[in-house]
Design a protein around this motif. Structure first.
Motif, PDB file in Angstrom:
ATOM      1  N   ALA A  10       0.831  -1.199   0.000  1.00 47.55           N
ATOM      2  CA  ALA A  10       0.000   0.000   0.000  1.00 47.55           C
ATOM      3  C   ALA A  10       0.868   1.253   0.000  1.00 47.55           C
ATOM      4  CB  ALA A  10      -0.929   0.005   1.213  1.00 47.55           C
ATOM      5  N   LYS A  11       2.049   1.151   0.614  1.00 45.67           N
ATOM      6  CA  LYS A  11       3.011   2.245   0.626  1.00 45.67           C
ATOM      7  C   LYS A  11       4.408   1.673   0.496  1.00 45.67           C
ATOM      8  CE  LYS A  11       0.214   5.240   3.618  1.00 45.67           C
ATOM      9  NZ  LYS A  11       0.122   5.945   4.925  1.00 45.67           N
ATOM     10  N   THR A  12       5.335   2.493   0.059  1.00 40.74           N
ATOM     11  CA  THR A  12       6.729   2.063   0.043  1.00 40.74           C
ATOM     12  C   THR A  12       7.245   1.998   1.471  1.00 40.74           C
ATOM     13  OG1 THR A  12       7.628   4.305  -0.074  1.00 40.74           O
ATOM     14  CG2 THR A  12       7.061   3.228  -2.176  1.00 40.74           C
ATOM     15  N   VAL A  13       8.358   1.320   1.644  1.00 37.36           N
ATOM     16  CA  VAL A  13       8.953   1.239   2.976  1.00 37.36           C
ATOM     17  C   VAL A  13       9.297   2.628   3.489  1.00 37.36           C
ATOM     18  CG1 VAL A  13      10.977   0.464   4.268  1.00 37.36           C
ATOM     19  CG2 VAL A  13       9.819  -1.116   2.707  1.00 37.36           C
ATOM     20  N   ASP A  14       9.910   3.449   2.647  1.00 35.24           N
ATOM     21  CA  ASP A  14      10.299   4.801   3.084  1.00 35.24           C
ATOM     22  C   ASP A  14       9.083   5.633   3.466  1.00 35.24           C
ATOM     23  OD1 ASP A  14      12.963   4.266   2.779  1.00 35.24           O
ATOM     24  OD2 ASP A  14      13.129   5.159   0.777  1.00 35.24           O
ATOM     25  N   ALA A  15       8.004   5.500   2.684  1.00 39.07           N
ATOM     26  CA  ALA A  15       6.791   6.263   2.997  1.00 39.07           C
ATOM     27  C   ALA A  15       6.183   5.785   4.314  1.00 39.07           C
ATOM     28  CB  ALA A  15       5.784   6.128   1.864  1.00 39.07           C
ATOM     29  N   SER A  16       6.212   4.488   4.541  1.00 37.19           N
ATOM     30  CA  SER A  16       5.675   3.940   5.787  1.00 37.19           C
ATOM     31  C   SER A  16       6.467   4.435   6.987  1.00 37.19           C
ATOM     32  CB  SER A  16       5.693   2.408   5.740  1.00 37.19           C
ATOM     33  OG  SER A  16       4.819   1.917   4.744  1.00 37.19           O
ATOM     34  N   ILE A  17       7.787   4.426   6.856  1.00 40.91           N
ATOM     35  CA  ILE A  17       8.640   4.904   7.940  1.00 40.91           C
ATOM     36  C   ILE A  17       8.381   6.377   8.206  1.00 40.91           C
ATOM     37  CG2 ILE A  17      11.023   5.409   8.598  1.00 40.91           C
ATOM     38  CD1 ILE A  17      10.340   2.486   8.944  1.00 40.91           C
ATOM     39  N   GLY A  18       8.202   7.160   7.145  1.00 41.08           N
ATOM     40  CA  GLY A  18       7.903   8.577   7.311  1.00 41.08           C
ATOM     41  C   GLY A  18       6.589   8.804   8.043  1.00 41.08           C
ATOM     42  N   ASP A  19       5.587   7.995   7.697  1.00 37.45           N
ATOM     43  CA  ASP A  19       4.284   8.118   8.366  1.00 37.45           C
ATOM     44  C   ASP A  19       4.394   7.731   9.838  1.00 37.45           C
ATOM     45  OD1 ASP A  19       3.153   8.928   6.018  1.00 37.45           O
ATOM     46  OD2 ASP A  19       2.192   7.003   5.553  1.00 37.45           O
ATOM     47  N   VAL A  20       5.156   6.665  10.114  1.00 33.23           N
ATOM     48  CA  VAL A  20       5.341   6.230  11.498  1.00 33.23           C
ATOM     49  C   VAL A  20       6.010   7.333  12.317  1.00 33.23           C
ATOM     50  CG1 VAL A  20       6.601   4.624  12.999  1.00 33.23           C
ATOM     51  CG2 VAL A  20       5.374   3.753  10.996  1.00 33.23           C
ATOM     52  N   GLU A  21       7.051   7.929  11.757  1.00 37.45           N
ATOM     53  CA  GLU A  21       7.750   9.000  12.471  1.00 37.45           C
ATOM     54  C   GLU A  21       6.821  10.172  12.754  1.00 37.45           C
ATOM     55  OE1 GLU A  21      11.733  11.848  12.106  1.00 37.45           O
ATOM     56  OE2 GLU A  21      11.140  10.563  10.423  1.00 37.45           O
ATOM     57  N   THR A  22       6.055  10.565  11.759  1.00 39.33           N
ATOM     58  CA  THR A  22       5.140  11.697  11.926  1.00 39.33           C
ATOM     59  C   THR A  22       4.102  11.418  13.011  1.00 39.33           C
ATOM     60  OG1 THR A  22       5.402  12.361   9.613  1.00 39.33           O
ATOM     61  CG2 THR A  22       3.421  13.136  10.769  1.00 39.33           C
ATOM     62  N   GLU A  23       3.536  10.197  12.982  1.00 38.43           N
ATOM     63  CA  GLU A  23       2.494   9.862  13.946  1.00 38.43           C
ATOM     64  C   GLU A  23       3.065   9.719  15.359  1.00 38.43           C
ATOM     65  OE1 GLU A  23      -1.391   6.901  14.383  1.00 38.43           O
ATOM     66  OE2 GLU A  23      -0.070   6.726  12.642  1.00 38.43           O
ATOM     67  N   LEU A  24       4.264   9.174  15.462  1.00 37.68           N
ATOM     68  CA  LEU A  24       4.888   9.045  16.774  1.00 37.68           C
ATOM     69  C   LEU A  24       5.172  10.421  17.380  1.00 37.68           C
ATOM     70  CD1 LEU A  24       7.400   6.096  16.226  1.00 37.68           C
ATOM     71  CD2 LEU A  24       5.310   6.058  17.599  1.00 37.68           C
ATOM     72  N   LYS A  25       5.637  11.334  16.551  1.00 38.99           N
ATOM     73  CA  LYS A  25       5.913  12.689  17.047  1.00 38.99           C
ATOM     74  C   LYS A  25       4.635  13.372  17.520  1.00 38.99           C
ATOM     75  CE  LYS A  25      10.073  13.804  14.343  1.00 38.99           C
ATOM     76  NZ  LYS A  25      10.602  14.617  13.215  1.00 38.99           N
ATOM     77  N   SER A  26       3.538  13.178  16.783  1.00 41.28           N
ATOM     78  CA  SER A  26       2.304  13.876  17.121  1.00 41.28           C
ATOM     79  C   SER A  26       1.587  13.256  18.310  1.00 41.28           C
ATOM     80  CB  SER A  26       1.356  13.901  15.908  1.00 41.28           C
ATOM     81  OG  SER A  26       0.945  12.580  15.563  1.00 41.28           O
ATOM     82  N   THR A  27       1.756  11.952  18.510  1.00 45.03           N
ATOM     83  CA  THR A  27       1.035  11.286  19.600  1.00 45.03           C
ATOM     84  C   THR A  27       1.861  11.139  20.871  1.00 45.03           C
ATOM     85  OG1 THR A  27       1.691   9.118  18.725  1.00 45.03           O
ATOM     86  CG2 THR A  27      -0.459   9.978  18.044  1.00 45.03           C
ATOM     87  N   LEU A  28       3.163  10.916  20.729  1.00 48.34           N
ATOM     88  CA  LEU A  28       4.005  10.652  21.904  1.00 48.34           C
ATOM     89  C   LEU A  28       4.960  11.793  22.235  1.00 48.34           C
ATOM     90  CD1 LEU A  28       4.847   6.858  21.401  1.00 48.34           C
ATOM     91  CD2 LEU A  28       3.118   7.894  22.895  1.00 48.34           C
ATOM     92  N   GLY A  29       5.271  12.628  21.280  1.00 52.20           N
ATOM     93  CA  GLY A  29       6.126  13.777  21.542  1.00 52.20           C
ATOM     94  C   GLY A  29       7.457  13.365  22.170  1.00 52.20           C
TER      95      GLY A  29
END
Length: 448
Positions: A423-442
């Motif tokens: 559904a996404k490339t590995v790099d895109a998935s990692i980017g999404d994970v980083e963004t979501e972790l920053k927004s939820t866990l800070g």
């Protein structure tokens, strides 16, 4: 085990004396115990508490006390139903006295006030609790407080179908040496994909069956992150190692690209998966030590050792061979009468005695919780228990008891699933994970 401070010892002693004194007036007590992950091989997660109740009643009778304990047992085979039912019961103030659950629940449940520390009700420096492996007791703790007592231990190995391994060139001697070769890092995750492809190229298994992973989210997938050099927690803070997670995601993307794992593998029926790994339709797979019991008892793989080699999870680039232990723990829930909680704590303590716990370990193919358990004939004479303990447990790590780990876990799995299915490339998935972790866990997570 660390000696409790004097004040703590006095508190525990007072609690135990108090519980002993109330037994003389207790006529009928009902103790309820619920357990997740309980199938036909795991009945002693509940039965051990019932055995303990019978023992405590006999001890009370010898002291001239009239104690009757009714144990109400509720098994749940799947974790989602168990967690949902427990949440609803707690909200209705009808939570069971004792729950057997994964250790990762300790952090969030303690912060939510759902559980109470068991160290307030038992003396951790007395037998059998002082014989439980220290690393397991640490896993049963949160913020320096012991909340639970380990109910079992396990590890999660890689499995190889011997006949297929022989067919692609491995000798019996090679297979005997494979676990040590993996332990030393000479056989890696790259070799897993290579051998899976060889099996398919020779027509030993169908396309997509060379490497046959777990079909749903689970602790197992953190082992791949660790194999590729990842760290889950450091100095009390969660850690997201982007390079290590990228390598872990890429491993599964490559497995799909190479055709050795199906793109739509996630979500397939569990019973189908079990039947296929038990009959040689799959070449290499991963699972847990308890798989031995199901493969032998329910799936008909009577000659397990003649057909299967098991090992640590091989190392990937940047990491080392490892396995994950995910102990279940007995926990005391909040909101009950003090007398009931004191009795429940004593039942957990008795259920932790080696001769009782070993019944669960051997029947369910889990690993023992204490040093003495390995000396009991039922355990020491069991080939699976003996070899799995020696081969896996010394190299086991565990998920952190961090109240925010569940959030991290969900985000990690979503990214893995996206890159696995394409559904996404590995790099895109990692980017999404980083963004979501920053927004939820800070600042609760270190990103590097």
């Amino acid at each position: 085990m660390t000696i409790l401070p004097t004040l703590k010892c006095m508190t525990v002693a007072a609690a135990i004396l108090a519980s002993t004194s109330v037994l003389a007036y207790a006529k009928d007590i009902t103790i309820s115990v619920w357990s997740g992950g309980t199938g036909p091989n795991d009945t002693y997660r509940l039965d051990a508490i019932e055995i303990a109740a019978q023992q405590l009643e006999r001890e009370a009778a010898i002291r001239g006390e009239d104690l009757k304990i009714k144990v109400e047992k509720t098994p749940y085979s799947d974790w989602e139903s168990f967690k949902q039912a427990l949440t609803l019961a707690a909200e209705a103030k009808k939570a069971p006295n004792i729950v057997a659950t994964g250790h990762e629940d300790i952090g969030p449940w303690s912060q939510a006030g759902l559980i109470v520390p068991i160290e307030d009700y038992v003396d951790l420096d007395s037998w059998p609790l002082n014989d439980i492996y220290e690393n397991l007791m640490e896993i049963a703790s949160f913020n320096g407080v012991v909340y639970g007592i380990p109910q079992d231990a396990e590890s999660r190995p890689m499995f190889f179908w011997k006949p297929h391994m022989k067919a692609i060139g491995y000798s019996d001697a090679d297979l005997d040496a494979l676990p040590e070769k993996i332990q030393d890092g000479a056989y890696t995750m790259a070799n897993v994909l290579e051998d899976a492809k060889k099996m398919q190229d020779k027509g030993l298994v169908q396309p997509g069956y060379g490497f046959y992973p777990r079909t749903s989210n689970g602790p197992d997938y953190w082992q791949f992150y660790t194999s590729f050099g990842g760290t889950m927690e450091e100095d009390g803070k969660l850690v997201f190692d982007k390079a290590a997670m990228t390598r872990a995601y890429q491993f599964f993307a490559d497995a799909v690209k190479d055709g050795v794992t199906k793109k739509n593998h996630i979500g397939m029926p569990g019973d189908q998966w079990w039947k296929e790994v038990a009959t040689g339709k799959a070449g290499i797979w991963h699972g847990g030590t308890w798989h031995y019991a199901r493969l032998v008892n329910q799936e008909g793989l009577t000659d397990f050792f003649g057909n299967v080699v098991f090992s640590l999870m091989p190392a990937g680039e940047g990491g080392k061979a490892n396995t994950l232990t995910h102990p279940l723990v007995y926990l005391l829930t909040a909101g009950h009468e003090k007398e009931d909680t004191e009795i429940a704590a004593q039942l957990i303590k008795i259920a932790s005695e080696p001769r009782i716990n070993v019944l669960h370990a051997v029947k369910s193919a889990h690993l023992g919780i204490s040093k003495a358990e390995s000396e009991i004939d039922l355990y020491s004479s069991d080939r699976w228990a003996r070899e799995a303990t020696e081969r896996l447990l010394p190299f086991a790590n565990a998920m952190p008891n961090n109240a925010d780990f569940g959030t991290y876990w969900n985000i990690m799995w979503k990214g893995l699933e996206a890159s696995w299915t394409g559904a996404k490339t590995v790099d895109a998935s990692i980017g999404d994970v980083e963004t979501e972790l920053k927004s939820t866990l800070g600042d609760k997570i270190v990103i590097r």
